[in-house]
Write an enzyme that holds these catalytic residues in place. Structure first.
Site, PDB file in Angstrom:
ATOM      1  N   LYS A 212       0.830  -1.213   0.000  1.00  0.00           N
ATOM      2  CA  LYS A 212       0.000   0.000   0.000  1.00  0.00           C
ATOM      3  C   LYS A 212       0.868   1.268   0.000  1.00  0.00           C
ATOM      4  O   LYS A 212       0.640   2.209  -0.763  1.00  0.00           O
ATOM      5  CB  LYS A 212      -0.904  -0.033   1.226  1.00  0.00           C
ATOM      6  CG  LYS A 212      -1.508   1.259   1.612  1.00  0.00           C
ATOM      7  CD  LYS A 212      -2.591   1.670   0.637  1.00  0.00           C
ATOM      8  CE  LYS A 212      -2.940   3.124   0.828  1.00  0.00           C
ATOM      9  NZ  LYS A 212      -4.315   3.407   0.573  1.00  0.00           N
ATOM     10  N   CYS A 266      -3.236  10.691   1.960  1.00  0.00           N
ATOM     11  CA  CYS A 266      -2.601   9.414   1.615  1.00  0.00           C
ATOM     12  C   CYS A 266      -1.253   9.631   0.948  1.00  0.00           C
ATOM     13  O   CYS A 266      -0.215   9.300   1.506  1.00  0.00           O
ATOM     14  CB  CYS A 266      -3.504   8.624   0.676  1.00  0.00           C
ATOM     15  SG  CYS A 266      -5.170   8.491   1.307  1.00  0.00           S
TER      16      CYS A 266
HETATM   17  N1  SAJ Z   1      -2.120  14.994  -8.359  1.00  0.00           N
HETATM   18  C1  SAJ Z   1      -1.323  15.793  -9.172  1.00  0.00           C
HETATM   19  N2  SAJ Z   1      -1.031  15.348 -10.419  1.00  0.00           N
HETATM   20  C2  SAJ Z   1      -1.489  14.153 -10.896  1.00  0.00           C
HETATM   21  C3  SAJ Z   1      -2.280  13.341 -10.068  1.00  0.00           C
HETATM   22  C4  SAJ Z   1      -2.573  13.795  -8.797  1.00  0.00           C
HETATM   23  O1  SAJ Z   1      -0.887  16.887  -8.773  1.00  0.00           O
HETATM   24  O2  SAJ Z   1      -1.197  13.835 -12.071  1.00  0.00           O
HETATM   25  C5  SAJ Z   1      -2.426  15.441  -6.994  1.00  0.00           C
HETATM   26  C6  SAJ Z   1      -3.922  15.635  -6.739  1.00  0.00           C
HETATM   27  O3  SAJ Z   1      -4.370  16.887  -7.159  1.00  0.00           O
HETATM   28  C7  SAJ Z   1      -3.984  15.482  -5.241  1.00  0.00           C
HETATM   29  C8  SAJ Z   1      -2.924  14.415  -4.968  1.00  0.00           C
HETATM   30  O4  SAJ Z   1      -2.058  14.425  -6.082  1.00  0.00           O
HETATM   31  O5  SAJ Z   1      -3.632  16.674  -4.579  1.00  0.00           O
HETATM   32  C9  SAJ Z   1      -3.448  13.017  -4.749  1.00  0.00           C
HETATM   33  O6  SAJ Z   1      -4.524  12.755  -5.637  1.00  0.00           O
HETATM   34  P1  SAJ Z   1      -4.759  11.332  -6.327  1.00  0.00           P
HETATM   35  O7  SAJ Z   1      -6.015  11.429  -7.107  1.00  0.00           O
HETATM   36  O8  SAJ Z   1      -3.561  10.916  -7.093  1.00  0.00           O
HETATM   37  O9  SAJ Z   1      -4.866  10.305  -5.116  1.00  0.00           O
HETATM   38  P2  SAJ Z   1      -5.738  10.250  -3.762  1.00  0.00           P
HETATM   39  O10 SAJ Z   1      -4.894  10.810  -2.654  1.00  0.00           O
HETATM   40  O11 SAJ Z   1      -7.086  10.823  -3.936  1.00  0.00           O
HETATM   41  O12 SAJ Z   1      -5.895   8.673  -3.603  1.00  0.00           O
HETATM   42  C10 SAJ Z   1      -4.724   7.867  -3.563  1.00  0.00           C
HETATM   43  C11 SAJ Z   1      -4.881   6.722  -4.571  1.00  0.00           C
HETATM   44  N3  SAJ Z   1      -3.605   6.031  -4.747  1.00  0.00           N
HETATM   45  C12 SAJ Z   1      -3.067   5.819  -5.971  1.00  0.00           C
HETATM   46  O13 SAJ Z   1      -3.581   6.218  -6.986  1.00  0.00           O
HETATM   47  C13 SAJ Z   1      -1.787   5.058  -6.001  1.00  0.00           C
HETATM   48  C14 SAJ Z   1      -5.952   5.762  -4.066  1.00  0.00           C
HETATM   49  O14 SAJ Z   1      -6.015   4.615  -4.924  1.00  0.00           O
HETATM   50  C15 SAJ Z   1      -5.636   5.321  -2.631  1.00  0.00           C
HETATM   51  O15 SAJ Z   1      -6.649   4.456  -2.134  1.00  0.00           O
HETATM   52  C16 SAJ Z   1      -5.629   6.566  -1.777  1.00  0.00           C
HETATM   53  O16 SAJ Z   1      -4.560   7.401  -2.234  1.00  0.00           O
HETATM   54  C17 SAJ Z   1      -5.398   6.149  -0.329  1.00  0.00           C
HETATM   55  O17 SAJ Z   1      -6.372   6.129   0.429  1.00  0.00           O
HETATM   56  O18 SAJ Z   1      -4.268   5.792   0.013  1.00  0.00           O
END
Ligand code: SAJ
Length: 416
Positions: A212, A266
């Protein structure tokens, strides 16, 4: 087929409540446990205290069928799913006190034969810590039946659902189940198979914990790469969105999107658990965290430079406070860091904040003289500079009002 008919889910937050609801709508009798009485009351009324698509229907249905109820006291159950927060402390090590509090609730109810699953994202060996903590409280029990003692089964099953898609991903994602014993892993697999249509992969507890953490670190490192490119591109005066779009035409390149920083509870947190467990070895993971954590400060300096080029007292629109698009979750949001910092640096400018997913400003922005929450079009119309921090669909409508304004688009939203 699971033999479990009654499960208690400890912690009715963004993960616990959806898990409780999906188990309940699949025929398990679920008792949700939460320390917050208003959460307990909301769930018992069939309501959801936060925004998550489709969750409301599941909770309302499960409560009205009598399969889901909530309480503050941990009941007797055949299975316990612990989904409480694991924040990090000032030294970035994990704070396991919520897990320990959950264990203190569970321990008196155990009779032997129960399955206890830790779902909270946890540092390596946290599941073992939970088991040892339970056995300290209940030395009459064991993990292996030594001396004829009743057995408890302890496993880690990390959640991996994406906020905003939780009810879909709970069903469709593959799941990792790590048991302290193979029997614990099998029992946990059978319980998750009640609603999970993905593959359920079995391993040991520590590998499951690390899997994870590694998934979120992988994403953090890749976002850091994109964020670093945006800073480099600014220095070289090239358009990072065009740069990434072109590079991504390569069949084996898939660069993620730069943004104002990485938020949420996360991705911005979990890599630190790896760094804390192996500080000398986790060089790339640590640097990625630092790159992403530095991005909000960089955005603030860009905006301040833009505002300094405007007439004295010009108003500034800040679009979005959530940690990502189309959700109301403001936790660990870089957009809030940026808004707070802008408000304190630009005291001579009015900051017009638009966040269509909340009704009032978060506490850190309340009471500041130069800050006001308003609807997106009003915010943009009044302002000479516009800072896009979150790519909410609701902001599409402001595009036609941007003419003649200076734009800092941290997400490349108005390019798409
Ligand atoms: N973000 C960027 N650029 C990107 C993608 C995301 O700046 O290209 C930023 C987003 O705006 C945000 C942050 O990253 O601030 C995280 O967003 P996210 O959509 O990537 O992820 P989370 O935090 O909503 O959810 C993640 C997910 N993990 C992965 O994709 C590996 C989810 O599957 C997990 O269950 C979750 O963390 C968790 O609970 O750990």
């Amino acid at each position: 087929m699971t033999s479990i008919e009654t499960a208690a889910v400890i912690g009715l937050g963004y993960i616990g409540l959806p898990t409780a609801a999906i188990l309940a709508t699949n025929g398990i009798n679920v008792i949700g446990v939460d320390v917050n009485q208003s959460t307990v009351d909301a769930v018992n009324r069939g309501e959801v205290p936060f925004v998550e698509p489709d969750l409301g229907v599941h909770v309302a249905g499960a409560v009205s069928q009598g399969h889901l109820k909530a309480t503050q006291d941990t009941p007797a159950a055949q299975a316990y799913i612990v989904a409480v927060p694991t924040p990090f402390r000032d030294d970035r090590s994990a704070d396991l006190s919520f897990i320990e509090a959950a264990a203190r609730g569970i321990a008196p109810q155990l009779q032997g034969g129960e399955l206890i699953i830790l779902e909270s994202t946890s540092p390596p060996r946290a599941t073992r810590h939970l088991a040892e903590y339970l056995l300290d409280l209940r030395p009459d029990l064991s993990l292996d039946g030594a001396g004829g003692s009743p057995v408890i089964h302890v496993a880690h099953c990390p959640e991996r659902v994406l906020p905003g898609r939780v009810m879909i991903e709970l069903v469709t994602n593959d799941r990792i189940v790590g048991g302290l014993t193979p029997e614990a892993a099998s029992l946990a697999r059978d319980l998750y198979a009640v609603f999970c249509k993905g593959e359920i992969l079995m391993t040991d507890d520590v590998t499951a914990e690390m899997a994870k953490l590694v998934e979120n670190s992988y994403r953090d490192v890749n976002i850091a790469f994109a964020n670093e490119l945006s800073v480099i591109s600014s220095k070289l005066d090239i358009d990072v969105w065009e740069l990434i779009r072109l590079a991504n035409h390569h069949p084996r390149v898939n660069i993620l999107n730069p943004g104002p920083g990485v938020g949420g509870h996360c991705i911005a947190v979990d890599p630190w658990f790896i760094v804390s467990a192996a500080p000398t070895e986790s060089r790339l993971i640590k640097t990625a965290r630092e790159v992403n954590d530095a991005k909000p400060g960089w955005v603030v300096s860009e905006v301040v430079a833009v505002v300094e080029s405007l007439v004295h007292g010009a108003e500034v629109a800040v679009l979005g406070l959530a940690f990502k698009a189309n959700i109301d979750d403001l936790r660990e949001s870089p957009a809030i860091e940026i808004a707070v910092d802008l408000a304190s640096k630009l005291t001579g400018n009015k900051i017009n904040i638009a966040e269509p997913h909340v009704r009032e400003l978060p506490s850190r922005l309340q009471g500041l003289e130069n800050v006001e929450l308003m609807d997106p079009i009003a915010a943009v119309r009044r302002s000479a500079a516009v800072v896009l921090l979150v790519d909410h669909e609701a902001f599409r409508d402001v595009a036609v009002h941007l003419d003649g304004k200076l734009l800092v688009d941290t997400r490349g939203f108005f390019k798409g």
